[in-house]
Scaffold this active site. Structure first.
Site, PDB file in Angstrom:
ATOM      1  N   ASP A   8     101.169  68.000 -13.188  1.00 39.96           N
ATOM      2  CA  ASP A   8     102.405  67.521 -13.783  1.00 39.96           C
ATOM      3  C   ASP A   8     103.462  68.575 -13.484  1.00 39.96           C
ATOM      4  OD1 ASP A   8     104.027  65.691 -15.096  1.00 39.96           O
ATOM      5  OD2 ASP A   8     103.692  66.568 -17.056  1.00 39.96           O
TER       6      ASP A   8
ATOM      7  N   LYS B 275     103.104  62.552  -3.709  1.00 40.50           N
ATOM      8  CA  LYS B 275     102.511  63.767  -4.269  1.00 40.50           C
ATOM      9  C   LYS B 275     101.149  64.027  -3.621  1.00 40.50           C
ATOM     10  CE  LYS B 275     102.910  64.545  -8.740  1.00 40.50           C
ATOM     11  NZ  LYS B 275     102.703  64.583 -10.199  1.00 40.50           N
TER      12      LYS B 275
ATOM     13  N   HIS C 112     107.346  74.498  -6.119  1.00 40.88           N
ATOM     14  CA  HIS C 112     106.555  74.752  -7.318  1.00 40.88           C
ATOM     15  C   HIS C 112     105.142  74.203  -7.164  1.00 40.88           C
ATOM     16  CE1 HIS C 112     108.583  70.940  -7.381  1.00 40.88           C
ATOM     17  NE2 HIS C 112     107.864  70.493  -8.388  1.00 40.88           N
TER      18      HIS C 112
ATOM     19  N   LYS D 238     109.195  71.998   2.472  1.00 42.77           N
ATOM     20  CA  LYS D 238     109.200  71.917   1.008  1.00 42.77           C
ATOM     21  C   LYS D 238     107.920  72.541   0.441  1.00 42.77           C
ATOM     22  CE  LYS D 238     109.061  68.820  -2.933  1.00 42.77           C
ATOM     23  NZ  LYS D 238     108.773  67.473  -3.412  1.00 42.77           N
TER      24      LYS D 238
ATOM     25  N   ASP E 135     113.997  65.420  -6.250  1.00 45.51           N
ATOM     26  CA  ASP E 135     114.185  66.198  -5.020  1.00 45.51           C
ATOM     27  C   ASP E 135     115.611  66.119  -4.460  1.00 45.51           C
ATOM     28  OD1 ASP E 135     111.556  67.004  -5.211  1.00 45.51           O
ATOM     29  OD2 ASP E 135     110.858  65.917  -3.440  1.00 45.51           O
TER      30      ASP E 135
ATOM     31  N   ASN F  44     101.065  58.621  -7.547  1.00 48.27           N
ATOM     32  CA  ASN F  44     102.178  58.972  -6.676  1.00 48.27           C
ATOM     33  C   ASN F  44     101.656  59.317  -5.271  1.00 48.27           C
ATOM     34  OD1 ASN F  44     104.234  60.439  -5.308  1.00 48.27           O
ATOM     35  ND2 ASN F  44     105.166  61.003  -7.259  1.00 48.27           N
TER      36      ASN F  44
END
Length: 186
Positions: free
Chosen positions: A66, A14, A169, A164, A144, A11
């Site tokens: 993850d 990410k 998290h 963000k 998102d 990703n």
């Protein structure tokens, strides 16, 4: 800083989040590999398995992450199955499941596994919020566009990367990892 840490992810967004969070504290390199995602009932079990497996291949410090979206009215679903649910139902499917439900509370949880041959450590981050009524925004990835963090009137999909990362998290888990990494690099 001793060297670089591999980030095993397919990703790109990410990885961009991780690079933004790392700034000049650690050098990251992306290993574009499909995550070896076992089906398990916990994010911890998934990242632990992936980290150990990838370490056996690369033999250098690496992290695997993850995350899961846990919707309270759906008894925590999709949770550790978030990746599969995103690929199959996508945002529209979650919104369909939520039709008519007034309890829209949800949270995102992230678990990062770091492994370097001497240690395997896990770092967790969580952010509470709610599921939006409709998709909002085209930034970010995954769920998102349908997640609105507590205290905000916008979804993650409407936020710039830095905003963000400051509350997400994944940002929280990565900052915990950085504290740990800086302590072992002394």
């Amino acid at each position: 800083m001793k060297g670089e840490i591999k980030v095993v992810t397919g990703n790109s967004y990410k990885f961009m989040e991780f690079q933004d969070l790392a700034k000049d504290k650690v050098i990251l390199s992306k290993v574009d590999a499909p995550k070896l995602e076992i089906q398990a009932d916990s994010l911890e079990e998934i990242v632990r398995y992936s980290a150990v497996t990838f370490y056996s291949l690369y033999r250098s410090p690496l992290i695997v992450e993850d995350s899961g979206l846990f919707v309270e009215a759906l008894r925590g679903f999709p949770g550790p199955y978030t990746n599969y649910v995103k690929r199959t139902l996508d945002c529209e499917g979650i919104l369909k499941l939520m039709e008519g439900l007034s309890d829209r509370k949800a949270y995102f949880r992230s678990v990062i596994a770091y492994i370097d041959g001497e240690r395997l450590a896990l770092f967790k981050g969580e952010v509470s919020g709610r599921i939006a009524e409709t998709m909002r925004g085209d930034k970010g990835f995954g769920f998102d566009p349908i997640f609105i963090p507590d205290g905000y009137g916008v979804s993650f999909g409407e936020m710039e990367l830095g905003e963000k990362n400051s509350i997400s998290h994944r940002g929280r888990a990565f900052r915990e990892f950085l504290k740990f990494y800086e302590s072992i690099e002394q």
